[in-house]
Design a protein around this motif. Structure first.
Motif, PDB file in Angstrom:
ATOM      1  N   ALA A 193       2.440   8.783  -4.465  1.00 36.72           N
ATOM      2  CA  ALA A 193       2.490   7.421  -3.919  1.00 36.72           C
ATOM      3  C   ALA A 193       1.374   6.569  -4.503  1.00 36.72           C
ATOM      4  CB  ALA A 193       2.387   7.469  -2.389  1.00 36.72           C
ATOM      5  N   TRP A 194       0.174   7.140  -4.624  1.00 33.25           N
ATOM      6  CA  TRP A 194      -0.943   6.392  -5.186  1.00 33.25           C
ATOM      7  C   TRP A 194      -0.689   6.042  -6.645  1.00 33.25           C
ATOM      8  CZ3 TRP A 194      -5.741   9.501  -3.057  1.00 33.25           C
ATOM      9  CH2 TRP A 194      -5.885   9.219  -1.690  1.00 33.25           C
ATOM     10  N   LEU A 195      -0.196   6.994  -7.407  1.00 37.41           N
ATOM     11  CA  LEU A 195       0.043   6.735  -8.822  1.00 37.41           C
ATOM     12  C   LEU A 195       1.183   5.733  -8.996  1.00 37.41           C
ATOM     13  CD1 LEU A 195      -0.363  10.297 -10.386  1.00 37.41           C
ATOM     14  CD2 LEU A 195      -2.097   8.563  -9.891  1.00 37.41           C
ATOM     15  N   ASP A 196       2.164   5.785  -8.105  1.00 32.94           N
ATOM     16  CA  ASP A 196       3.267   4.834  -8.183  1.00 32.94           C
ATOM     17  C   ASP A 196       2.783   3.417  -7.933  1.00 32.94           C
ATOM     18  OD1 ASP A 196       6.188   4.404  -8.445  1.00 32.94           O
ATOM     19  OD2 ASP A 196       6.033   3.730  -6.378  1.00 32.94           O
ATOM     20  N   ALA A 197       1.732   3.286  -7.129  1.00 32.23           N
ATOM     21  CA  ALA A 197       1.186   1.961  -6.851  1.00 32.23           C
ATOM     22  C   ALA A 197       0.597   1.314  -8.098  1.00 32.23           C
ATOM     23  CB  ALA A 197       0.116   2.055  -5.763  1.00 32.23           C
ATOM     24  N   ALA A 198       0.374   2.104  -9.147  1.00 35.88           N
ATOM     25  CA  ALA A 198      -0.234   1.593 -10.378  1.00 35.88           C
ATOM     26  C   ALA A 198       0.791   1.181 -11.419  1.00 35.88           C
ATOM     27  CB  ALA A 198      -1.165   2.642 -10.970  1.00 35.88           C
ATOM     28  N   ARG A 199       2.065   1.051 -11.027  1.00 37.09           N
ATOM     29  CA  ARG A 199       3.076   0.666 -12.002  1.00 37.09           C
ATOM     30  C   ARG A 199       2.774  -0.679 -12.650  1.00 37.09           C
ATOM     31  NH1 ARG A 199       8.514   1.061  -8.727  1.00 37.09           N
ATOM     32  NH2 ARG A 199       7.093   0.297  -7.127  1.00 37.09           N
ATOM     33  N   ALA A 230      -2.021  -7.250 -12.989  1.00 37.81           N
ATOM     34  CA  ALA A 230      -1.957  -5.797 -12.827  1.00 37.81           C
ATOM     35  C   ALA A 230      -2.901  -5.328 -11.731  1.00 37.81           C
ATOM     36  CB  ALA A 230      -2.295  -5.111 -14.147  1.00 37.81           C
ATOM     37  N   LEU A 231      -4.128  -5.804 -11.758  1.00 39.57           N
ATOM     38  CA  LEU A 231      -5.113  -5.347 -10.773  1.00 39.57           C
ATOM     39  C   LEU A 231      -4.770  -5.862  -9.382  1.00 39.57           C
ATOM     40  CD1 LEU A 231      -8.394  -5.705 -12.848  1.00 39.57           C
ATOM     41  CD2 LEU A 231      -7.268  -3.582 -12.152  1.00 39.57           C
ATOM     42  N   GLU A 266      -5.492   7.439 -19.111  1.00 45.77           N
ATOM     43  CA  GLU A 266      -4.457   6.523 -19.599  1.00 45.77           C
ATOM     44  C   GLU A 266      -4.694   5.099 -19.101  1.00 45.77           C
ATOM     45  OE1 GLU A 266      -0.946   8.390 -18.165  1.00 45.77           O
ATOM     46  OE2 GLU A 266      -1.128  10.124 -19.520  1.00 45.77           O
ATOM     47  N   ARG A 267      -4.961   4.945 -17.804  1.00 44.18           N
ATOM     48  CA  ARG A 267      -5.203   3.603 -17.266  1.00 44.18           C
ATOM     49  C   ARG A 267      -6.560   3.080 -17.712  1.00 44.18           C
ATOM     50  NH1 ARG A 267      -0.835   5.853 -16.246  1.00 44.18           N
ATOM     51  NH2 ARG A 267       0.806   4.647 -15.293  1.00 44.18           N
ATOM     52  N   GLY A 268      -7.502   3.979 -17.936  1.00 43.41           N
ATOM     53  CA  GLY A 268      -8.801   3.547 -18.456  1.00 43.41           C
ATOM     54  C   GLY A 268      -8.667   2.911 -19.831  1.00 43.41           C
ATOM     55  N   PHE A 284       0.138  -1.619 -13.944  1.00 45.09           N
ATOM     56  CA  PHE A 284      -0.639  -1.436 -15.164  1.00 45.09           C
ATOM     57  C   PHE A 284       0.282  -1.423 -16.383  1.00 45.09           C
ATOM     58  CE2 PHE A 284      -3.988  -0.210 -12.337  1.00 45.09           C
ATOM     59  CZ  PHE A 284      -5.159  -0.400 -13.038  1.00 45.09           C
ATOM     60  N   ASP A 285       1.480  -0.908 -16.224  1.00 48.51           N
ATOM     61  CA  ASP A 285       2.401  -0.790 -17.344  1.00 48.51           C
ATOM     62  C   ASP A 285       3.268  -2.028 -17.515  1.00 48.51           C
ATOM     63  OD1 ASP A 285       1.550   1.917 -17.726  1.00 48.51           O
ATOM     64  OD2 ASP A 285       2.841   2.484 -16.060  1.00 48.51           O
TER      65      ASP A 285
END
Length: 221
Positions: free
Chosen positions: A75-81, A92-93, A139-141, A83-84
């Motif tokens: 769920a946390w990683l999905d919240a970072a979509r 994005a942020l 990757e996000r870094g 970024f892509d």
């Protein structure tokens, strides 16, 4: 005596529904008592199942715990979509911070499980930290470093930026009782939470965005 495994006693419920009920019950039990204190008997009781039926779906307590933590991380990683997909750093942020704030409110127990696990040295999920989360940060870094190079962000260490976002957003899950106490003994209502979310976004972005008028104007007021 039959050697067949126990089967669910509620055949009208689909397997997916039963597994979801088990995972939600496990999330509540692990958040309240931690991995060591939780028992599969208590989790089964919360889910409204006999213990044997729970083990029909999940073999061990550790396997169930890992599934719960995997769900939290997913769920946390999905919240970072964002970024892509988002075209700018501010978009994005903003999406990421707002997504993490919403998860803190909607699924606070998962955040508390993760915090308890990490504070105890991550004995069960260390491999997740070393692989899945580490890969995500790398990757996000790289994306964040691209925004810095492009002049969208001030020079910064991407990991420190992530730490600040995680600390600010997960506070609303991990310290919800403190927030309630400081809010006159009542939880934040929808309007109060929306205002807090706007302020968290504005404060974090205001500290990291490069001083470009168009970007600064895009920060939620």
């Amino acid at each position: 005596m039959s050697s067949r495994k126990s089967v669910p006693e509620r055949p009208s419920a689909g397997r997916a529904d039963l597994e979801e009920a088990i995972l939600r019950a496990a999330e509540a039990e692990f958040a309240e008592k931690g991995f060591e204190g939780a028992t599969t008997a208590a989790i089964a009781a919360r889910a409204g199942l006999p213990k044997a039926n729970l083990h029909y779906y999940v073999a061990t307590k550790e396997a169930l715990y890992r599934r719960v933590v995997e769900g939290v991380l997913a769920a946390w990683l999905d919240a970072a979509r964002g970024f892509d997909a988002a075209p700018t750093a501010v978009e994005a942020l903003t999406r990421y911070i707002e997504g993490k704030m919403d998860l803190a409110r909607d699924r606070p127990l998962g955040s508390r499980i993760f915090a308890r696990e990490v504070m105890s040295g991550a004995p069960v999920i260390r491999d997740f930290l070393d692989t899945t989360l580490s890969a995500w940060v790398r990757e996000r870094g790289a994306i964040v470093e691209g925004w810095v190079a492009d002049g969208q962000l001030r020079p910064l260490d991407p990991k420190v930026l992530f730490y600040m976002i995680w600390a600010a957003t997960q506070h609303y899950a991990d310290f919800a009782h403190q927030i309630t106490a400081l809010n006159g003994g009542v939880p934040l209502d929808d309007a109060g939470f929306a205002a807090a979310k706007r302020q968290v976004v504005a404060t974090l972005l205001g500290g990291v965005l490069a001083p470009r008028p168009d970007d600064m104007a895009a920060i939620p007021a």
